[in-house]
Design an enzyme around this catalytic site. Sequence first.
Site, PDB file in Angstrom:
ATOM      1  N   GLN A 294       4.487 -59.908  59.122  1.00 18.01           N
ATOM      2  CA  GLN A 294       5.084 -61.235  58.982  1.00 18.01           C
ATOM      3  C   GLN A 294       4.964 -61.936  60.329  1.00 18.01           C
ATOM      4  OE1 GLN A 294       6.652 -64.551  58.233  1.00 18.01           O
ATOM      5  NE2 GLN A 294       6.928 -63.156  56.482  1.00 18.01           N
ATOM      6  N   TYR A 295       4.282 -63.088  60.348  1.00 20.61           N
ATOM      7  CA  TYR A 295       4.102 -63.795  61.624  1.00 20.61           C
ATOM      8  C   TYR A 295       5.425 -64.358  62.139  1.00 20.61           C
ATOM      9  CZ  TYR A 295      -1.051 -63.795  61.495  1.00 20.61           C
ATOM     10  OH  TYR A 295      -2.368 -63.438  61.507  1.00 20.61           O
ATOM     11  N   ASP A 296       6.103 -65.121  61.316  1.00 22.09           N
ATOM     12  CA  ASP A 296       7.349 -65.757  61.762  1.00 22.09           C
ATOM     13  C   ASP A 296       8.078 -66.306  60.546  1.00 22.09           C
ATOM     14  OD1 ASP A 296       9.378 -67.359  62.866  1.00 22.09           O
ATOM     15  OD2 ASP A 296       8.190 -67.738  64.665  1.00 22.09           O
TER      16      ASP A 296
END
Length: 496
Positions: A294-296
Site C-alpha cells: 500500500q503506497y499511502d
Amino acid sequence: MATLFFFSLYPSSFSSSSTFLSPSTSLTHFSSFKTKPTLHFKRHSISAKSLLSSESGPPSPSLQAFWQWLCDEKVVSDKSPAKPGVVPEGLGLVAQRDIGRNEVVLEVPKKFWINPDTVSASEIGNLCGGLKPWISVALFLIREKLRNDSPWRFYIDILPECTDSTIYWSEEELSEIQGTQLLSTTVGVKEYVKSEFLKLEEEIILPNKQLFPFPVTSDDLLWAFGMLRSRAFSRLRGQNLVLIPLADLINHSPSITTEEYAYEIKGAGLFSRDLLFSLRTPISVKAGEQVLIQYDLNKSNAELALDYGFVESTSDRNTYTLTLEISESDTLFEDKLDIAETNGMGANAYFDIMLGRPLPSSMLPYLRLVALGGTDAFLLESIFRNSVWSHLELPISRANEALICQVIRTACKSALSSYHTTIEEDEKLMEGGNLDLRLKIAAEIRAGEKKVLQHIDRIFEERERELDEFEYYQERRLRDLGLVGEQGEIIFWEPK
C-alpha cells in the site's frame, strides 16, 4: 467587510513515498472565491501477473543486465524471494517462491542508495551543497543518465522515460481535465520545475561545462522530478528522500489496507553500523504473483494521478481542497489574523473535503471568523480574545451564517460550471470499457471532483434551510444569564 474563499489544489504530500516538494498554485477567481488546484488522486487496482505468465513479456536485456549487476554485487541471488519482472504496470517485483506475510522480500545496503549523501560524495557534490535536496538528487540522476561511463548505468537503463503522471501529458490530454484542481496543480508543478531549471542552468550547469559536457534541458529536470515523485521513499529513519534500486519496482495494491511492515531501515554488520533498506510483504504471496504494498492510505486520487499516473474507483479517494483566506483588504484583518494564529492557523487555511465525510472540524469556525463583521465585530475585541474561538464553533448570527452559506454555494456552482462534461457523461465513458488509461484518469478525476463539490453544496444548502432553527450567540448569551426561558421566551425581571 471583505471575505475571500479559495478552492485549492494544495498537495498534502506530493509522492507516495516522497514529500520533497509542496508547491501551491493560485487558480482563477470565482467572484469572492479563489481557487488553487488540490492534489488528490486514487490508486487503481493491480492484477498480479508475472514473468511466467503468457500475458507478460520476457525481461528486456536492460532488465536482465540490472539483475545480473545486483547479483554480481551480492545484493541478491537466484535464491532471493522476488525478482524483477515485466507486469501490466511495466516493471514489478515477482515472487520466485511462496512468500509469507511480513517475510523479508529484499534488503538493499546503503551503498546502493541514491540520496543527498550520494550526491555529496560524487563529482558534483561541491556544486550541490546549497541546492534543495530533491534538486541535487535530480541533477545527479540527469548527469548519470547522460554520461556514458556512469557506475549507475544498469539502474538508469531500467528507468522509464515517463509515467502516466499528468506532468507528462500532452496539451490535448491535459484539456481532458479542464476545470479540475488537478490541472491547476499540474500546470503549477511544471512551471515550478521550469523556474528551478533556469536557476540551476545559470548557477550550476553552464558555469561547469567540464562536468556537464552534454546538453541539459528543462525536460531532463522534469523527467528526474517525475522519477523522484514516483519512486523515492520517505518517512524512513534519517532519510527524507532516497531512491532504492530494485525496491522501487514495488507496485501498489488498493486491496492492501495497511502500510505497516512494508519497509524500514535497520542496522547490519558489526555493531549494526551498516544500514540496510528492508522490504517486507504485508500479505502472503504465491510464486509467480506480484509482491505489492500500500503506497499511502491518505492520498487522494489527484495525488495518485500526479505522483504515479493512476487512480482508484473508490469514493474515499475523491477529495477537493477548499482554501480560505482572510483578506488583507479586510479592515479587521489584524484582529482576525491574531485569532487565527492563536488557534494554530493563519491568513490562509486549507481544508480537504472528502466525499461523504463531514466537514473538517475547524472549517466552520474559520469560515465564521473570515465572514465576521458588522454588529458581530464586537467578538474581535481583546476582552473576548481567549474565548472567541469557542464562540466561533457555534453559529454567531443569522447574517454571518447566511453569508457563509451563500458564498460557499455560489463558489461551488461556479466551480462546477468550469467542467466541460457532466458526471453522467464521465460515468458513461468509464462504463464503456477499453478507455485509454489517461482518458480514464481524466474521467475519474473530473467525476470525483464534481461529486465532492456537489457534496459541499448540499451541506451548505441544508444549513441554509436550518438558519431559522440555529441558536445564535445572542440567544446563548441571554440563556447563560438566565434571561431566556426553556421555550426561548425572554424573561423580564420586575423590581420588588
